[in-house]
Design a protein around this motif. Structure first.
Motif, PDB file in Angstrom:
ATOM      1  N   GLY A 109      15.915  62.591 -69.122  1.00 44.39           N
ATOM      2  CA  GLY A 109      14.804  61.650 -68.362  1.00 44.39           C
ATOM      3  C   GLY A 109      13.996  62.415 -69.810  1.00 44.39           C
ATOM      4  N   ARG A 110      14.381  63.259 -69.672  1.00 45.74           N
ATOM      5  CA  ARG A 110      12.826  63.947 -71.124  1.00 45.74           C
ATOM      6  C   ARG A 110      13.572  63.745 -72.485  1.00 45.74           C
ATOM      7  NH1 ARG A 110       7.637  63.828 -68.546  1.00 45.74           N
ATOM      8  NH2 ARG A 110       7.791  65.089 -66.392  1.00 45.74           N
ATOM      9  N   VAL A 165       9.166  57.902 -54.567  1.00 46.93           N
ATOM     10  CA  VAL A 165       8.261  58.391 -55.536  1.00 46.93           C
ATOM     11  C   VAL A 165       7.023  57.895 -56.160  1.00 46.93           C
ATOM     12  CG1 VAL A 165       8.680  59.126 -57.920  1.00 46.93           C
ATOM     13  CG2 VAL A 165      10.401  59.560 -56.041  1.00 46.93           C
ATOM     14  N   SER A 166       7.516  56.627 -55.968  1.00 44.32           N
ATOM     15  CA  SER A 166       5.861  55.859 -56.652  1.00 44.32           C
ATOM     16  C   SER A 166       5.252  55.903 -55.115  1.00 44.32           C
ATOM     17  CB  SER A 166       6.312  54.318 -56.861  1.00 44.32           C
ATOM     18  OG  SER A 166       5.040  54.018 -57.238  1.00 44.32           O
ATOM     19  N   VAL A 221       8.572  54.881 -64.925  1.00 46.50           N
ATOM     20  CA  VAL A 221       9.534  54.713 -63.797  1.00 46.50           C
ATOM     21  C   VAL A 221      10.480  54.607 -64.803  1.00 46.50           C
ATOM     22  CG1 VAL A 221      10.538  52.455 -62.629  1.00 46.50           C
ATOM     23  CG2 VAL A 221       7.667  53.294 -62.585  1.00 46.50           C
ATOM     24  N   ALA A 222      11.095  54.238 -65.887  1.00 47.41           N
ATOM     25  CA  ALA A 222      12.307  53.798 -66.871  1.00 47.41           C
ATOM     26  C   ALA A 222      12.308  55.524 -66.609  1.00 47.41           C
ATOM     27  CB  ALA A 222      12.102  53.572 -68.334  1.00 47.41           C
ATOM     28  N   ASP A 223      12.283  56.849 -67.054  1.00 51.68           N
ATOM     29  CA  ASP A 223      12.404  57.908 -67.397  1.00 51.68           C
ATOM     30  C   ASP A 223      13.090  58.201 -65.655  1.00 51.68           C
ATOM     31  OD1 ASP A 223      11.812  57.683 -70.077  1.00 51.68           O
ATOM     32  OD2 ASP A 223       9.989  59.059 -69.102  1.00 51.68           O
ATOM     33  N   LEU A 224      11.903  58.272 -65.055  1.00 50.84           N
ATOM     34  CA  LEU A 224      12.676  58.109 -62.638  1.00 50.84           C
ATOM     35  C   LEU A 224      14.057  57.602 -62.730  1.00 50.84           C
ATOM     36  CD1 LEU A 224       9.016  58.114 -60.820  1.00 50.84           C
ATOM     37  CD2 LEU A 224      10.901  60.129 -61.933  1.00 50.84           C
ATOM     38  N   ARG A 225      14.153  56.436 -63.385  1.00 52.70           N
ATOM     39  CA  ARG A 225      15.646  55.868 -63.319  1.00 52.70           C
ATOM     40  C   ARG A 225      16.518  56.690 -64.444  1.00 52.70           C
ATOM     41  NH1 ARG A 225      17.410  50.304 -61.982  1.00 52.70           N
ATOM     42  NH2 ARG A 225      14.706  49.946 -61.597  1.00 52.70           N
ATOM     43  N   ARG A 226      17.221  56.954 -65.759  1.00 55.35           N
ATOM     44  CA  ARG A 226      17.455  57.890 -65.893  1.00 55.35           C
ATOM     45  C   ARG A 226      17.383  58.947 -65.427  1.00 55.35           C
ATOM     46  NH1 ARG A 226      14.459  56.568 -70.416  1.00 55.35           N
ATOM     47  NH2 ARG A 226      13.728  59.057 -70.923  1.00 55.35           N
ATOM     48  N   ASP A 239      20.290  49.548 -54.006  1.00 56.63           N
ATOM     49  CA  ASP A 239      19.801  49.424 -52.791  1.00 56.63           C
ATOM     50  C   ASP A 239      19.258  50.872 -53.185  1.00 56.63           C
ATOM     51  OD1 ASP A 239      21.714  50.431 -52.194  1.00 56.63           O
ATOM     52  OD2 ASP A 239      22.198  49.268 -50.507  1.00 56.63           O
ATOM     53  N   LEU A 240      19.872  52.119 -53.546  1.00 55.26           N
ATOM     54  CA  LEU A 240      19.411  53.122 -52.789  1.00 55.26           C
ATOM     55  C   LEU A 240      18.655  53.909 -53.995  1.00 55.26           C
ATOM     56  CD1 LEU A 240      19.912  56.364 -51.254  1.00 55.26           C
ATOM     57  CD2 LEU A 240      21.593  56.059 -52.370  1.00 55.26           C
ATOM     58  N   LEU A 241      18.941  53.686 -55.294  1.00 45.34           N
ATOM     59  CA  LEU A 241      17.733  53.693 -56.037  1.00 45.34           C
ATOM     60  C   LEU A 241      16.796  53.049 -56.430  1.00 45.34           C
ATOM     61  CD1 LEU A 241      17.529  54.872 -59.165  1.00 45.34           C
ATOM     62  CD2 LEU A 241      19.012  53.177 -60.183  1.00 45.34           C
ATOM     63  N   THR A 242      16.440  51.795 -55.905  1.00 47.01           N
ATOM     64  CA  THR A 242      14.735  51.266 -55.979  1.00 47.01           C
ATOM     65  C   THR A 242      14.500  52.086 -54.332  1.00 47.01           C
ATOM     66  OG1 THR A 242      16.448  49.071 -56.452  1.00 47.01           O
ATOM     67  CG2 THR A 242      14.066  48.812 -54.943  1.00 47.01           C
ATOM     68  N   HIS A 243      14.943  52.045 -53.174  1.00 46.35           N
ATOM     69  CA  HIS A 243      14.527  52.900 -52.341  1.00 46.35           C
ATOM     70  C   HIS A 243      13.642  54.055 -52.734  1.00 46.35           C
ATOM     71  CE1 HIS A 243      13.566  54.588 -48.713  1.00 46.35           C
ATOM     72  NE2 HIS A 243      14.012  56.064 -48.719  1.00 46.35           N
ATOM     73  N   LEU A 244      14.889  55.335 -53.532  1.00 43.16           N
ATOM     74  CA  LEU A 244      14.606  56.763 -53.733  1.00 43.16           C
ATOM     75  C   LEU A 244      12.971  56.398 -54.768  1.00 43.16           C
ATOM     76  CD1 LEU A 244      17.464  57.536 -54.213  1.00 43.16           C
ATOM     77  CD2 LEU A 244      15.878  58.806 -52.605  1.00 43.16           C
ATOM     78  N   LEU A 245      12.914  55.466 -55.876  1.00 43.51           N
ATOM     79  CA  LEU A 245      11.950  55.479 -56.812  1.00 43.51           C
ATOM     80  C   LEU A 245      10.757  54.624 -56.221  1.00 43.51           C
ATOM     81  CD1 LEU A 245      13.561  53.324 -59.459  1.00 43.51           C
ATOM     82  CD2 LEU A 245      12.625  55.674 -59.786  1.00 43.51           C
ATOM     83  N   GLN A 246      10.794  54.088 -55.024  1.00 43.79           N
ATOM     84  CA  GLN A 246       9.941  53.785 -53.691  1.00 43.79           C
ATOM     85  C   GLN A 246       8.690  54.626 -53.472  1.00 43.79           C
ATOM     86  OE1 GLN A 246      11.276  49.977 -51.630  1.00 43.79           O
ATOM     87  NE2 GLN A 246      10.936  48.457 -52.590  1.00 43.79           N
TER      88      GLN A 246
END
Length: 542
Positions: free
Chosen positions: A232-233, A486-487, A455-460, A477-484
């Motif tokens: 991610g970094r 965090v946001s 967001v792109a880094d978080l996805r990685r 759907d789980l990935l989208t939920h986690l990103l939401q």
């Protein structure tokens, strides 16, 4: 708690609840020893399972001593080679006896053992075991400090510890004479690495990840050795490496690199697994790097060294050992280190920083076979704000003066480089200090601010760990939920405090892997599994 026969389990002596390592379900034995052999087991503790060990109670004679188990314990038996049956000695002996029985029965099963003494390997060569630095003298020094000024109590505690050390030496000697060579490893990080290697070599890692890489760190920081699992970094790490390389190439540039950022944003992991991990393993760099990385507070609790109140000496000892291993392919030479230690002790405090700088520069250069070998030592200071705080404390400031002199000398180095993390909120306090203020003024040109991942880094960060282990992955759907989630948390935080969500992200990924992903993979013959879980909100950071 009651057993079926009606006995109350809690009333049974703890010694009788110790599991036998030669049980058919046992996969190996691990034992670590410092300065104590342990507390004697009860006189009626059953030890019939040890009978297959030769010479256990009759002993093996060497010189004037007969090294043997004495059970029940007889006071004074340590003087002629006796050692007691304790929880630790029992487990080791039981495992060895179990192996003897397996061999006698023609079994091919082997019980691997990791028996380690946290001491230099020379401890068995001392004529008087009481004088040997068992456990690197940590407990001995703690005892002296705890009972300082109380002569009678101090002598009593020292006598108890001396007896423990002699008994421990007798046990180690018995193992050696039996051909069961125990390990003697002085440094804590080397013990950890040797232990991890032993686990891997014997298939005892406890992880089913086929890659052997564990990218799920939870609340732990990534270290240099975790570079391959740090995701991610990558772009920021590549940029930081270029900045460090550019500073090395510029003879006028200060050899110092700052990683700034808010609390929780991941500075420690970025320094260790990102920057330093890249420098020592990437094809992009032009030189060959050795490294030493530490937190300042760890230098003051230095269990591995005697000079616990001199952080500069601790750093020198660590760097000396690392340079000999990395550039000269040899174990640290105690005689050479003792020579340097004597020279260091004879110097006035104000001269030590410059001496350590010159000596390390020479040691790095000494490993170069020719002009093409560009050897370098990078020194990582994780959480420099600890030094800032201690330099503002009148009781602790003095022990850091030589250290600050040293890193100031390093600004003009040819082969040394300093990289440090710093919390943003400590910057003003640092500028106020008469030595740290000018240091910052000279080095802030090499300042890198680590920001909250995009967001792109978080996805990685969320997907790459699962791609690495290659047996399960997050559904969309789980990935989208986690990103939401965090946001949502970040939007509720104020400014730089948004970085505090990153440890929580790491913890959630570890929990998903441990409680959903890995169990699902173990139960399935399919190579990959979709991970689903109930989408409850993530806990708040406050």
């Amino acid at each position: 708690m009651r057993k079926p026969n009606g006995k109350i389990l809690d009333s049974i002596e703890i010694q009788k609840l110790i599991a036998r390592p030669d049980d058919k379900l046992s996969e190996g034995i691990v034992a670590f020893f410092g300065e104590k052999v342990g507390q004697n087991l009860a006189s009626d503790f059953p030890c019939d399972m040890l009978q297959s060990l030769p010479d256990l109670t009759t002993g093996i004679t060497e010189g004037s001593k007969r090294y043997r188990l004495v059970h029940p314990w007889q006071e004074g038996a340590e003087e002629d080679g006796g050692f007691p049956l304790t929880g630790s000695t029992f487990e080791v002996l039981c495992a060895l006896a179990g192996q003897q029985r397996l061999e006698a029965a023609g079994s091919e099963k082997r019980l691997p053992s990791f028996i380690c003494f946290a001491s230099p390997k020379e401890v068995l060569d001392y004529e008087d075991p009481e004088d040997a630095p068992w456990g690197n003298d940590r407990l001995w020094e703690e005892t002296n400090n705890r009972y300082k000024g109380r002569k009678r109590k101090l002598r009593t505690e020292q006598d108890k510890l001396s007896q423990q050390r002699i008994r421990l030496a007798n046990f180690a000697k018995y193992l050696s004479l039996q051909g069961r060579e125990p390990r003697f490893i002085e440094k804590g990080d080397e013990i950890e690495e040797a232990y991890r290697s032993w686990l891997r070599n014997n298939g005892l890692t406890g992880s089913q990840d086929p890659t052997g890489i564990n990218p799920f760190m939870g609340l732990r920081s990534y270290d240099v050795k975790d570079h391959a699992a740090y995701f991610g970094r990558e772009d920021e790490a590549e940029e930081a490496v270029k900045l460090v390389e550019a500073a090395y190439a510029d003879p006028k540039a200060p050899q110092f690199f700052w990683i700034k950022g808010s609390s929780g944003v991941g500075k420690s992991s970025f320094l260790r697994a990102g920057l330093i991990g890249d420098l020592i393993s990437s094809y992009r760099v032009t030189g060959r790097y050795a490294h030493v990385v530490f937190r300042p507070n760890q230098l003051l609790s230095g269990a591995e060294v005697a000079s616990v109140n001199d952080p500069l000496k601790v750093v020198f000892d660590k760097a000396f050992a690392e340079l000999q291993r990395e550039f000269q392919n040899q174990t640290p030479d105690p005689a050479q280190l003792n020579h340097h230690s004597k020279t260091y002790a004879e110097l006035q405090p104000e001269a030590r920083g410059a001496w350590v700088f010159r000596t390390l520069e020479a040691l790095v250069g000494a490993g170069e076979a020719d002009a093409q070998n560009d050897h370098r030592l990078i020194i990582g200071i994780d959480q420099f704000e600890e030094i800032v705080d201690m330099l503002h404390d009148t009781e602790q400031a003095g022990q850091w003066t030589s250290f600050v002199d040293f890193i100031t000398e390093c600004l003009n180095a040819k082969r040394l480089f300093i990289a440090a993390t710093l919390r943003q909120r400590r910057l003003e306090k640092m500028r106020e200090h008469p030595k740290l203020g000018p240091l910052w003024d000279r080095t802030s040109v090499h300042e890198y601010e680590l920001r909250v991942p995009s967001v792109a880094d978080l996805r990685r960060i969320m997907t790459r760990p699962f791609e690495t282990i290659n047996h399960s992955y997050l559904e969309d759907d789980l990935l989208t939920h986690l990103l939401q989630q965090v946001s949502s948390i970040q939007s509720k935080e104020e400014g730089r405090l948004a970085g505090r969500v990153m440890p929580l992200v790491s913890l959630v990924l570890e929990q998903i892997h441990r409680h959903v992903g890995e169990p699902a993979w173990k139960k399935s013959s399919k190579p990959r599994r979709h991970l689903r879980t109930r989408t409850r909100p993530m806990p708040q950071t406050r």
